[in-house]
Design a protein around this motif. Structure first.
Motif, short mmCIF file in Angstrom:
data_model
loop_
_atom_site.label_atom_id
_atom_site.label_comp_id
_atom_site.label_asym_id
_atom_site.label_seq_id
_atom_site.Cartn_x
_atom_site.Cartn_y
_atom_site.Cartn_z
N THR A 94 -0.82 4.47 -5.30
CA THR A 94 -1.99 5.04 -5.97
C THR A 94 -1.70 6.17 -6.67
N LYS A 95 -2.82 6.67 -7.42
CA LYS A 95 -2.60 7.79 -8.24
C LYS A 95 -2.47 9.23 -7.31
N LYS A 101 0.88 -1.26 -0.12
CA LYS A 101 0.06 0.15 -0.11
C LYS A 101 0.79 1.25 0.13
#
Length: 431
Positions: A255-256, A233
């Motif tokens: 993530t973006k 993550k």
């Protein structure tokens, strides 16, 4: 008849001399060409020998200062220009350490894309079928079935473009981790560019870098893959310039990311707390303590970016107030909105118009305020001098100005200068 014979004789002599001369020139050309070929061969041999010694020196330096402290059950795997500890549980490296040399400035090696299993991982590393399936069709072409993740480099291949061998080894699956494309090709790649840019600006130093995922037992897996690779993550990167006694760390979500890199800069101590890894432990204790508390992103960027300010963390702003990152989403709307940020640059054009950039400076600017020349009379102060470095709320419609979110102001009533203590800057997850 005698005169004719003499003429014929001298003609033959002239023809023979020309032939001999031409033959000699051709031989000379061949000889010089061969010499050049020999020199090129020798040059290539010297380059290979030089690369071998540079790689050996790099490994010495990496072993001396760059490797994190390991646990008793961990084995360090050493390659030509990078070292790592592999986690069999997660089928990826716990960390990868390497050095960015000034040689990247003139390095010309390109991507090899020769992804392959790492034979030095005794338990076997991840491999291609952990990231996608490849089926050969009747026409000889391949059909790919991806699992949704990039094979993200921990030590980037571009950091080794001065060495064909080192660059190729960066494609070992032990140096890969499943990253979302928006992250791998976005801010993670941008961070790698920042560090290489630092070397371009400081060619007399080298950077010690350790990169890796934040691993824990609760991470999801790529279930379709054979070895069930864990999906991190978060990722971290710690960097040290031992010559100039500087260091910094980064923790970024997989993530973006819309926020700039500065929002994810932390001290190495904070990365150690998050990972449980002791970085650069072989340094003198006093120096280690000094550099591992540092967190000054501005030390690592070009001069134009040194005034940049992290955009405000939106959840900490009052209801109805947005940060400069969110401005792009609100572009083109008919309603007035309030944007919060810090004026980091102010410029007056030749035509007398004033432009203010909030949070990030040109050319990385993300939100601009425009005050046309005819509207400057509606201000009781000089916006150029008064607003620079001020934290403000600004209210108006956001227009699309060549792709840049821009708010055109007609008077000073649209601007509310805020006390600095009112702004809370927090590094957090993306909303």
């Amino acid at each position: 008849m005698k005169k004719f014979s003499n003429t014929l004789f001298f003609s033959l002599i002239f023809f023979i001399s020309i032939s001999v001369s031409a033959q000699t020139s051709e031989e000379k050309i061949n000889s010089l060409t061969q010499e050049l070929n020999n020199l090129e061969t020798k040059k290539e041999q010297l380059y290979q020998e030089l690369e071998t010694f540079k790689l050996a020196k790099l490994r010495e330096d990496l072993k001396k200062f760059g490797l994190p402290k390991t646990n008793d059950n961990e084995e360090i795997i050493n390659h030509s220009a990078m070292s790592l500890v592999y986690s069999e549980q997660h089928e990826q490296a716990k960390w990868v350490a390497h050095i960015i040399l000034p040689d990247i400035i003139n390095g010309k090696e390109g991507r090899t894309n020769d992804f392959r299993e790492d034979s030095l991982v005794k338990t076997g590393s991840a491999t291609e079928i952990d990231y996608f399936l490849k089926t050969k069709k009747e026409d000889g072409k391949y059909e790919y079935d991806g699992f949704g993740y990039d094979r993200g480099h921990l030590a980037p291949s571009a950091d080794f473009r001065w060495s064909k061998k080192a660059l190729s080894e960066s494609y070992l699956y032990s140096n890969m981790s499943p990253q979302l494309a928006d992250f791998n090709r976005g801010k993670w790649g941008d961070l790698e560019d920042v560090l290489r840019g630092y070397i371009y600006s400081n060619p007399s130093t080298q950077l010690y870098v350790v990169s890796g995922p934040l691993l824990n037992d609760s991470l999801p897996k790529i279930e379709r893959g054979v070895n069930k690779v864990s999906i991190p993550k978060y990722y971290y990167k710690v960097v040290m310039d031992i010559t100039n006694k500087k260091a910094i760390g980064f923790i970024m979500p997989n993530t973006k990311i819309e926020y700039p890199i500065i929002n994810f800069a932390v001290s190495i101590n904070e990365v150690e707390k998050a990972t449980g890894i002791d970085f650069f432990y072989q340094l003198d204790d006093e120096l280690e303590e000094k550099i591992e508390t540092q967190n000054n992103y501005k030390d690592w960027v070009p001069e134009k970016q040194k005034n940049d300010i992290p955009p405000l963390y939106q959840p900490d702003l009052p209801k109805g107030v947005y940060n400069t990152i969110q401005a792009k989403r609100l572009m083109g709307g008919n309603n007035k909105v309030t944007i919060a940020g810090t004026v980091v640059s102010a410029k007056e054009t030749r035509n007398g118009h004033v432009f203010l950039n909030l949070d990030l400076n040109y050319p990385n600017h993300i939100f601009t305020i425009a005050i046309w020349k005819q509207n400057l009379v509606n201000f009781s102060y000089d916006p150029l001098k008064t607003l620079i470095h001020q934290q403000i709320y600004v209210k108006g419609k956001i227009t699309d100005f060549d792709g840049m979110p821009t708010m055109v102001l007609e008077n000073e009533k649209a601007i509310d200068i805020q006390p600095k203590e009112k702004f809370i800057m927090v590094i957090g997850d993306e909303d």
